[in-house]
Design a protein around this motif. Structure first.
Motif, short mmCIF file in Angstrom:
data_model
loop_
_atom_site.label_atom_id
_atom_site.label_comp_id
_atom_site.label_asym_id
_atom_site.label_seq_id
_atom_site.Cartn_x
_atom_site.Cartn_y
_atom_site.Cartn_z
N SER A 126 8.39 -6.18 9.68
CA SER A 126 7.46 -6.02 10.82
C SER A 126 7.24 -4.55 11.13
CB SER A 126 7.96 -6.76 12.07
OG SER A 126 9.28 -7.19 12.00
N VAL A 127 8.23 -3.74 10.82
CA VAL A 127 8.15 -2.32 11.17
C VAL A 127 7.46 -1.50 10.08
CG1 VAL A 127 9.51 -0.28 11.72
CG2 VAL A 127 10.23 -2.50 12.57
N ILE A 128 7.75 -1.83 8.83
CA ILE A 128 7.24 -0.94 7.75
C ILE A 128 5.73 -1.01 7.60
CG2 ILE A 128 9.43 -1.07 6.47
CD1 ILE A 128 7.76 -2.62 4.30
N GLN A 129 5.10 -2.04 8.20
CA GLN A 129 3.63 -2.13 8.14
C GLN A 129 2.96 -0.90 8.74
OE1 GLN A 129 2.28 -6.03 9.73
NE2 GLN A 129 4.39 -6.66 9.35
N GLY A 130 3.67 -0.27 9.68
CA GLY A 130 3.11 0.92 10.30
C GLY A 130 2.44 0.58 11.62
N MET A 131 1.92 1.63 12.27
CA MET A 131 1.31 1.45 13.58
C MET A 131 0.13 2.39 13.64
SD MET A 131 3.09 1.86 17.30
CE MET A 131 3.16 3.64 17.41
N LYS A 180 0.85 -1.19 0.00
CA LYS A 180 0.00 0.00 0.00
C LYS A 180 0.89 1.25 0.00
CE LYS A 180 -4.03 -0.44 0.41
NZ LYS A 180 -5.02 -0.67 -0.70
N GLY A 223 -4.25 1.02 10.32
CA GLY A 223 -4.20 -0.01 9.30
C GLY A 223 -2.75 -0.33 8.99
N TYR A 224 -2.52 -1.31 8.09
CA TYR A 224 -1.14 -1.66 7.78
C TYR A 224 -0.86 -1.49 6.29
CZ TYR A 224 -2.25 -6.47 6.08
OH TYR A 224 -2.71 -7.56 5.39
N GLY A 225 0.43 -1.34 5.96
CA GLY A 225 0.78 -0.88 4.62
C GLY A 225 1.24 -1.94 3.65
N ILE A 226 0.78 -3.17 3.81
CA ILE A 226 1.10 -4.25 2.87
C ILE A 226 -0.23 -4.92 2.55
CG2 ILE A 226 2.36 -6.44 2.57
CD1 ILE A 226 4.50 -5.28 4.48
N SER A 281 -0.46 4.20 6.02
CA SER A 281 -0.32 3.66 7.38
C SER A 281 0.73 4.43 8.16
CB SER A 281 0.03 2.17 7.35
OG SER A 281 1.24 1.96 6.65
N ALA A 282 1.61 5.14 7.44
CA ALA A 282 2.61 5.98 8.11
C ALA A 282 2.25 7.46 7.97
CB ALA A 282 4.00 5.72 7.55
N ASN A 318 3.58 3.52 3.38
CA ASN A 318 3.90 2.72 4.57
C ASN A 318 5.19 3.24 5.21
OD1 ASN A 318 6.09 1.52 3.21
ND2 ASN A 318 4.93 -0.33 2.67
N PHE A 319 5.65 2.55 6.25
CA PHE A 319 6.74 3.08 7.07
C PHE A 319 8.14 2.83 6.51
CE2 PHE A 319 4.25 4.19 10.89
CZ PHE A 319 5.01 5.23 11.37
N ALA A 320 8.27 2.25 5.31
CA ALA A 320 9.60 1.99 4.77
C ALA A 320 10.35 3.31 4.56
CB ALA A 320 9.48 1.25 3.44
N LYS A 323 -6.27 -4.00 9.11
CA LYS A 323 -6.58 -4.17 7.69
C LYS A 323 -5.64 -3.28 6.87
CE LYS A 323 -10.81 -6.05 7.11
NZ LYS A 323 -10.94 -7.27 6.29
N LYS A 375 7.93 9.73 -1.27
CA LYS A 375 8.82 10.10 -0.17
C LYS A 375 10.04 10.90 -0.64
CE LYS A 375 7.38 6.01 2.44
NZ LYS A 375 7.64 4.57 2.61
N ILE A 434 -4.29 -0.44 4.59
CA ILE A 434 -4.74 0.91 4.17
C ILE A 434 -3.57 1.66 3.52
CG2 ILE A 434 -6.58 1.38 5.87
CD1 ILE A 434 -4.39 3.00 7.44
N ASP A 435 -3.90 2.64 2.69
CA ASP A 435 -2.89 3.60 2.23
C ASP A 435 -2.60 4.54 3.39
OD1 ASP A 435 -2.56 2.72 -0.40
OD2 ASP A 435 -4.30 3.86 -1.12
#
Lengths: 312, 391, 88
Positions: free
Chosen positions: A53-58, A17, A61-64, C13-14, A20-22, C8, C66, C10-11
């Motif tokens: 595990s980290v780049i999914q975000g917090m 997605k 929702g998550y970014g994969i 997430s960060a 994300n946190f990458a 779930k 980014k 989402i776009d």
């Protein structure tokens, strides 16, 4: 090889997605995009402690865009075996995969990886390899190239890198391959081919890390290319124990061809872009060059005709 | 060998088996009807449990069960967490060092609400190597959000295993279970068992319905980064699950008793005089010895009672307070110690009594370590000495 | 219902990750051959290319790019230039 236009169509719906946190310029997202595309809507991944595990975000929702089971550092291959067993028991046609970094693969997860490989579990094992523990701030892993400085080898790694692909191949599994995020179509093709194979499939993906190996975030792809062209990351498939070199990178297996048009060695180009090699001990660099040739020589023995040179 | 014909429909056979086989046969009832996964690694004195299941799978008697012979206990628990995440009923078994080796994932499974069932054959840790009973492994898992049941004999080990699946997998609970069996005294000692029938098991235990699973067509991420306040919420909810488990155990036992007539208690089992000068609190096989000791004291004109903890987590605090109201003084037996403090159970009994405002003398004794046999005579002696205030 | 650490996809997430960047891509359409390289290597799927959108030229996502510069580096025609992005 898959054509770019085709790939662009196939990847209309992406396996990651946006936002994300990458880190900016992170090769991990590129690996996720193209390695999981052939398995999209079929695969679940088990992720041990690592950058994924980290780049999914917090947060909300998550970014994969594939199902993820986050689990402890050494546990991914065993947990993926369990996921595969559940799918079999239920009679559903889903694919289980482990998605781990080099620390979780070469080091702490090796026993679990060996167990799953030896049982010939019908799973994918993806190792995205940036050559160190990046998530914890850049310590040496079994994958760190000799002479590279890390926070736990501040004067440069003194010993040779472990050959994880040959270790896994020694388990007599049906499919082992090495790929690179700098060659995404090749990565995609390898997964696509492996999809049709029943049993344990191991794919080692070179993925330069901008944050811990410290280079300009725009250089990720270039550095991955130099890794291949220097012979440090040879690309191949080992199917049922027989090695085939990936044609695009074959010429660079020849030590004499690892130079650009201006005669500059690709290894020098690779090293000069990354801070981890700045001031590297020349004796260790010489040994690193021997490591490269040694690994290619050992891989040659897995060719169908081991009497010919890899570049022939 | 079947000892009797004309068995009631809830019994399939009556046989003389070890505690390990009693557990394995009950697990097989839970695994048989619906898709299921077992992953395990051998360790004495647990190995018989998983060998029995492997035999049943090999003989085609568990057609819907996938069996994974993993390379370590760490992987055994990881694999059954994977299969639970894949949406099916999951089972493993271990003991002592096996538990310590899988420890990282023991917390993951408990705090992460994976409803796995795992017999734990209680064995002393090394060094030196010792394979006999001790409860140190039982306590080591105490704070990691597992339901913990402690069997006193072969029949209870059998019944408890099936009951554990029912409680663990309930949507208001969703916590893993350990079923504790004393090494050798229970795990390897043969005794008569009435095996529950498959039809009874199917009525008693419904299909496992996961509340989340790894579905490539509807992706979720389980267990990514989580905020401090979010973690607090998740932790608090574990105690809600534990409280629900306590209510459910009562319901499940009464349903079980209605059909089988068997009842060995819910949270605790109480034995002996209703109001007694001395009560003994313990868990495991030596609780049966404690009952004999109570009888022996009765013959000597001493009023005594025994309270056996059957469900250790959630902890029977209320039942312990009730015991404190019945007994003049309490002796607590521990087959383990929290070194530098005291026996774990003694400490918990005292804490419960304090919470209940009960001020009576309580003494803990640590005994039976490394498999040392403790008989009813010795327990009777301890109780007598405590009454005479010279213990 | 049991409280579990489950999310779930989402776009964002960060969050709005374009806020991280100090440079952003400037596209020079005349030089572009629609070779797809920038799309292929973008780590954040912040470049989309589709025949029926924008005449098949790349579309840059201003919320999630980014500013890593990979697209500018891999472009064989120098059709992407990184320019300062000082934010709003």
């Amino acid at each position: 090889m898959v054509r770019l236009k085709e790939l662009n169509q196939i990847e209309k719906e992406e396996t990651i997605k946006k936002g994300n946190f990458a880190c900016a310029g992170c090769g991990l997202n590129i690996a996720l995009r193209h390695a999981l595309a052939p398995l999209f809507k079929q695969v679940s991944i088990v992720v041990p402690a690592c950058c994924t595990s980290v780049i999914q975000g917090m947060g909300s929702g998550y970014g994969i865009n594939v199902p993820i089971f986050n689990i402890a550092f050494a546990a991914a291959p065993a947990a993926a075996s369990g996921v595969a067993a559940a799918y079999r028991a239920r009679g559903v046609d889903f694919v289980a995969a482990a998605w781990a970094g080099d620390g979780g693969t070469y080091d702490i997860g090796l026993a679990s990886l060996s167990g799953a490989a030896e049982r010939d579990e019908d799973i994918f094992y993806f190792c995205y390899d940036n050559g160190l523990y990046s998530n914890t701030g850049g310590q040496k892993s079994g994958a760190t190239p000799r002479s590279a400085r890390t926070t736990s080898t501040p004067t440069g790694r003194t010993t040779a890198t472990k050959s994880i692909a040959r270790i896994v191949a020694a388990h007599n599994v049906p499919y082992v391959a090495r790929a690179s995020i700098s060659y995404p179509r090749d990565l995609y093709d390898k997964v696509e081919r492996a999809k049709g194979i029943k049993g344990f499939k191991f794919i080692l993906i070179d993925q330069p890390c901008t944050a811990s190996n410290v280079f300009d975030s725009g250089k990720t792809i270039e550095i991955g290319e130099y890794a291949v062209k220097s012979g440090l990351v040879p690309l191949y498939e080992i199917v049922d124990g027989v090695l085939t070199w990936t044609s695009r990178t074959k010429r660079y297996l020849n030590p004499e061809k690892r130079i650009d048009r201006d005669g500059e060695a690709f290894l020098d180009k690779y090293m000069s872009l990354q801070r981890r090699f700045r001031g590297a001990n020349p004796e260790l660099v010489e040994l690193l060059k021997q490591d490269i040739n040694h690994e290619i020589e050992m891989l040659r023995r897995l060719q169908e005709d081991s009497s010919i040179q890899p570049w022939e | 060998m079947t000892l009797a014909n004309n068995l009631p429909p809830y019994i399939s056979k009556r046989d003389i088996v070890t505690g390990n086989h009693a557990v394995a046969e009950a697990a097989a009832l839970a695994l048989y009807t619906y898709p299921s996964v077992v992953a395990a690694y051998p360790i004495t004195p647990q190995t018989e449990v998983i060998e029995k299941i492997a035999d049943l799978v090999g003989e085609g008697k568990l057609p819907r069960t996938e069996y994974i012979a993993v390379e370590s206990e760490h992987s055994a628990l990881a694999a059954v967490m994977g299969s639970s995440a894949g949406g099916v009923r999951s089972f493993t078994a271990t003991s002592s060092h096996g538990l310590y080796y899988m420890y990282e994932l023991v917390s993951w499974a408990g705090l992460g609400r994976f409803p796995i069932v795992m017999p734990l054959i209680n064995r002393a840790p090394a060094p030196g190597w010792n394979i006999w009973v001790e409860h140190s492994d039982l306590y080591s898992i105490r704070d990691l959000a597992w339901l913990s049941f402690v069997a006193k004999n072969n029949q209870e080990a059998h019944d408890m295993t099936l009951q554990a699946f029912r409680v663990s997998e309930d949507h208001d609970v969703m916590l893993p279970s350990i079923i504790n069996l004393d090494a050798f005294i229970l795990s390897h000692t043969s005794a008569p068992v009435d095996f529950l029938s498959q039809s009874f098991a199917d009525d008693f235990l419904p299909e496992f319905e996961p509340i989340w699973s790894l579905n490539p067509l509807d992706p979720v991420s389980y267990g990514p980064l989580w905020s401090p306040s979010g973690i607090t919420e998740i932790r608090e909810d574990i105690d809600v699950g534990m409280a629900n488990a306590k209510k459910l155990i009562s319901k499940v036992i009464s349903e079980f008793t209605e059909v089988t007539g068997r009842n060995t208690g819910e949270m605790v089992e109480v034995y002996g005089d209703d109001h007694a000068d001395i009560g003994i609190i313990s868990m495991g096989t030596w609780s049966e010895e404690a009952e004999l000791a109570v009888d022996l004291l009765g013959e000597q004109g001493i009023s005594a009672g025994a309270t056996r903890i059957r469900t250790y987590r959630p902890f029977p605090a209320k039942e312990i307070i009730d015991a404190g109201k019945r007994y003049g003084r309490i002796l607590v037996l521990d087959r383990s110690s929290s070194w530098g403090f005291q026996g774990q159970l003694a400490g918990e009994v005292k804490a419960s009594l304090y919470d209940g405002g009960i001020d009576i003398p309580v003494k803990g004794i640590v005994a039976g370590l490394g498999g040392v046999d403790v008989t009813f005579n010795e327990i009777a002696d301890m109780m007598t000495a405590y009454i005479k205030e010279d213990l | 219902m049991v409280k579990l650490p489950v999310l779930k996809p989402i776009d964002g997430s960060a969050g709005r990750t374009a806020d991280w960047r100090t440079v952003k891509p400037k596209f020079i359409q005349d030089k572009c051959t629609k070779c797809l390289s920038c799309w292929l290597f973008c780590p954040d799927i912040a470049i989309s290319m589709s025949e029926n959108v924008n005449d098949g030229f790349p579309v840059f996502d201003d919320d999630y790019c980014k500013g890593c510069s990979i697209c500018a580096e891999v472009c064989p025609r120098d059709a992407i230039e990184m320019v300062p992005d000082v934010g709003e």
